[in-house]
Design an enzyme around this catalytic site. Structure first.
Site, PDB file in Angstrom:
ATOM      1  N   GLU A  85       0.829  -1.217   0.000  1.00 42.31           N
ATOM      2  CA  GLU A  85       0.000   0.000   0.000  1.00 42.31           C
ATOM      3  C   GLU A  85       0.859   1.261   0.000  1.00 42.31           C
ATOM      4  O   GLU A  85       1.685   1.461   0.914  1.00 42.31           O
ATOM      5  CB  GLU A  85      -0.912  -0.013   1.234  1.00 42.31           C
ATOM      6  CG  GLU A  85      -1.895   1.145   1.252  1.00 42.31           C
ATOM      7  CD  GLU A  85      -2.881   1.066   2.423  1.00 42.31           C
ATOM      8  OE1 GLU A  85      -3.160  -0.035   2.917  1.00 42.31           O
ATOM      9  OE2 GLU A  85      -3.373   2.141   2.826  1.00 42.31           O
ATOM     10  N   LYS A 280      -7.204  -0.931  11.621  1.00 42.87           N
ATOM     11  CA  LYS A 280      -6.649  -1.353  10.329  1.00 42.87           C
ATOM     12  C   LYS A 280      -5.418  -0.513  10.007  1.00 42.87           C
ATOM     13  O   LYS A 280      -4.395  -1.025   9.533  1.00 42.87           O
ATOM     14  CB  LYS A 280      -7.718  -1.220   9.232  1.00 42.87           C
ATOM     15  CG  LYS A 280      -7.304  -1.783   7.887  1.00 42.87           C
ATOM     16  CD  LYS A 280      -6.533  -0.821   7.019  1.00 42.87           C
ATOM     17  CE  LYS A 280      -6.201  -1.431   5.674  1.00 42.87           C
ATOM     18  NZ  LYS A 280      -5.282  -0.598   4.880  1.00 42.87           N
ATOM     19  N   ASP A 296       4.270 -14.466  11.444  1.00 46.26           N
ATOM     20  CA  ASP A 296       2.964 -14.879  10.951  1.00 46.26           C
ATOM     21  C   ASP A 296       1.966 -13.730  11.183  1.00 46.26           C
ATOM     22  O   ASP A 296       1.462 -13.548  12.289  1.00 46.26           O
ATOM     23  CB  ASP A 296       2.560 -16.145  11.720  1.00 46.26           C
ATOM     24  CG  ASP A 296       1.214 -16.690  11.309  1.00 46.26           C
ATOM     25  OD1 ASP A 296       0.430 -15.973  10.672  1.00 46.26           O
ATOM     26  OD2 ASP A 296       0.938 -17.862  11.651  1.00 46.26           O
ATOM     27  N   HIS A 393      -2.391  10.798   0.698  1.00 46.32           N
ATOM     28  CA  HIS A 393      -2.492   9.456   0.132  1.00 46.32           C
ATOM     29  C   HIS A 393      -2.426   9.500  -1.388  1.00 46.32           C
ATOM     30  O   HIS A 393      -1.698   8.732  -2.008  1.00 46.32           O
ATOM     31  CB  HIS A 393      -3.795   8.812   0.596  1.00 46.32           C
ATOM     32  CG  HIS A 393      -3.932   7.398   0.150  1.00 46.32           C
ATOM     33  ND1 HIS A 393      -3.182   6.388   0.705  1.00 46.32           N
ATOM     34  CD2 HIS A 393      -4.679   6.843  -0.810  1.00 46.32           C
ATOM     35  CE1 HIS A 393      -3.488   5.256   0.111  1.00 46.32           C
ATOM     36  NE2 HIS A 393      -4.395   5.499  -0.822  1.00 46.32           N
TER      37      HIS A 393
HETATM   38  C1  MEV Z   1      -5.704   3.234   5.290  1.00 41.60           C
HETATM   39  O1  MEV Z   1      -5.004   2.089   4.886  1.00 41.60           O
HETATM   40  C2  MEV Z   1      -5.691   3.378   6.797  1.00 41.60           C
HETATM   41  C3  MEV Z   1      -6.532   4.531   7.358  1.00 41.60           C
HETATM   42  O2  MEV Z   1      -7.876   4.425   6.917  1.00 41.60           O
HETATM   43  C4  MEV Z   1      -6.454   4.418   8.868  1.00 41.60           C
HETATM   44  C5  MEV Z   1      -7.399   5.332   9.627  1.00 41.60           C
HETATM   45  O3  MEV Z   1      -8.444   5.727   9.079  1.00 41.60           O
HETATM   46  O4  MEV Z   1      -7.076   5.600  10.797  1.00 41.60           O
HETATM   47  C6  MEV Z   1      -6.007   5.848   6.892  1.00 41.60           C
END
Ligand code: MEV
Length: 440
Positions: A85, A280, A296, A393
């Site tokens: 990513e 995430k 792992d 991003h």
């Molecule tokens: C993207 O891979 C992860 C985010 O969505 C985490 C978050 O929203 O805190 C940017």
């Protein structure tokens, strides 16, 4: 419909490729070409990779990036990160630099206990079973001595065996709940081997236990397996600084920024829809280092998310508060990691990643990985509460967009230059490319 195949695993690698290309792809020559382009020229290295798993036909690359300048417990690390990513490595680097200038990260291992269970059915008197387990414990351990000897010499081994009565969830269901110290190994094979030995000792000894009725002697073992829920294999990583040191936001005062960060964490604590995305983002950092160091990541993911739900509602793995003018931000995350065994001495890139981290112990790696998660969360929240996530991003994603458009090197440079100070979107890049190209 493509018919099923018998004995696929027995085919040679070439035969497997021929079969998959012919049966499942439209352009079988192209498929074969792609698969073989990703073979390593070094045949021994390729064979090593072929033998990591079964039915290997090629390699699947992930980029390995470096996020430098992580000051953790007084030592500066360069973090190896394997991830597909865009913007994760950049975000980690940015957070590392931010905290490098504000005292760095502190990390503490809170526990290293691993867990495994023998799940069994016992139809009889629970008191008698308790007496039996107490009596048989030395035999459970001595039967497993062949497995545990080496681990004990390194300072680890089986740390407890206890009987758990789980008849409230299923009739006649009991467990041997076992805990382990596995030092620098993740320990899955060690734990599972111990548990399988315990299960067989349990069944054998029950047969000879005089106090049991014939029915009680027949202990039925359902399964023996480690648990990836390891709430006491736990590490804490933290940062703190005076609120006025949070002074890098263009359009926001330090206190407003600090309060927004605390609020963003509070939302993730209270709101599961947000908590999942919040965590995430943490796992973006955690998994990238876990993968680079040959650990792992599925086990780590399962453990982290179950820990996030330990109070009965899924919640944030990070915490934040402002106290006496100081901003505190921390994570507590269970991490079952190893720096010996598994792929660690087998995969050359894993060895290299561990070298880059100056060959950490498992405890040290737990600290490093927890910091990677905390840094990633800090970077994500910082963007979210200020500019929004898309600006940064999409900038990072620009290269991927440009590469998809099959541009020349010259066009690529022109596009990268053009979008240095402009918002990036797929459409905008396409339009800019059209403008660059002379009309036909
Ligand atoms: C993207 O891979 C992860 C985010 O969505 C985490 C978050 O929203 O805190 C940017």
């Amino acid at each position: 419909m493509t018919p099923p195949i018998e004995g696929f695993s027995k085919l040679s690698k070439e035969e497997k490729i021929d079969w998959i290309a012919a049966r499942y792809t439209d352009n079988s020559e192209e498929t074969k070409k792609i698969l073989k382009r990703y073979w390593n020229q070094d045949t021994r290295l390729q064979q090593l990779h072929d033998e990591f798993i079964e039915n290997t036909i090629s390699n699947y690359y992930l980029p390995l990036g470096i996020a430098p300048n992580f000051l953790i417990n007084g030592k500066v690390y360069a973090m190896p990160m394997a991830i597909e990513e865009s913007s994760v490595v950049a975000a980690a680097s940015k957070a590392a630099k931010f905290w490098l200038e504000r005292g760095g990260f502190k990390a503490t291992v809170l526990g290293t206990e691993k867990i495994g269970q023998v799940h069994f059915i016992y139809q009889g008197d629970a008191q008698k079973l308790g007496d039996f387990i107490a009596a048989v414990k030395p035999t459970l351990l001595s039967d497993a001595a062949g497995i545990t000897g080496k681990m004990e010499r390194r300072g680890g081994g089986v740390t407890s065996i206890s009987l758990r009565d789980r008849r409230e969830v299923m009739d006649h269901y009991f467990q041997l709940h076992c805990t382990f110290e596995t030092i620098d190994a993740m320990g899955a094979n060690f734990i599972n081997s111990c548990l399988e030995q315990f299960a067989s000792t349990l069944q054998r000894e029950a047969q000879g236990y005089a106090a049991f009725s014939p029915e009680e002697k027949d202990i039925e073992v359902v399964m023996s397996i480690l648990s990836n829920y390891v709430p006491d294999c736990l590490v804490r990583a933290e940062v703190q600084c005076p609120v006025e040191a949070l002074n890098e936001e263009k359009d926001m005062e330090p206190m407003e920024f600090a309060e927004k960060m605390v609020r963003a964490v509070a939302i993730a604590k209270a709101e599961p829809f947000r908590a999942v995305t919040h965590n995430k983002g943490i796992m973006n950092g955690v998994d990238a280092v876990v993968l680079a160091t040959g650990n792992d990541f599925r086990a780590v993911e399962a453990g982290a998310h179950s820990f996030a739900a330990k109070e009965g509602q899924y919640s944030s793995l990070t915490h934040a508060r402002i106290a006496n003018g100081v901003f505190h931000f921390w994570i507590e995350i269970p991490l079952a990691l190893g720096t010996v065994g598994g792929l660690t001495r087998l995969h050359p890139m894993v060895q290299l990643s561990l070298d880059i981290l100056q060959n950490p112990s498992a405890r040290e790696l737990m600290q490093i990985v927890a910091v990677a998660g905390l840094a990633q969360n800090f970077a994500a929240l910082r963007s979210l509460v200020t500019t929004g996530i898309q600006q940064g991003h999409m900038k990072m994603h620009l290269l991927n967009i440009v590469n998809q458009l099959e541009v020349s090197q010259e066009e690529k440079l022109a596009l990268l230059n053009e979008f240095k100070d402009r918002p990036v979107s797929h459409r905008a890049v396409e339009a800019a490319l059209e403008r660059l190209r002379p009309p036909r």
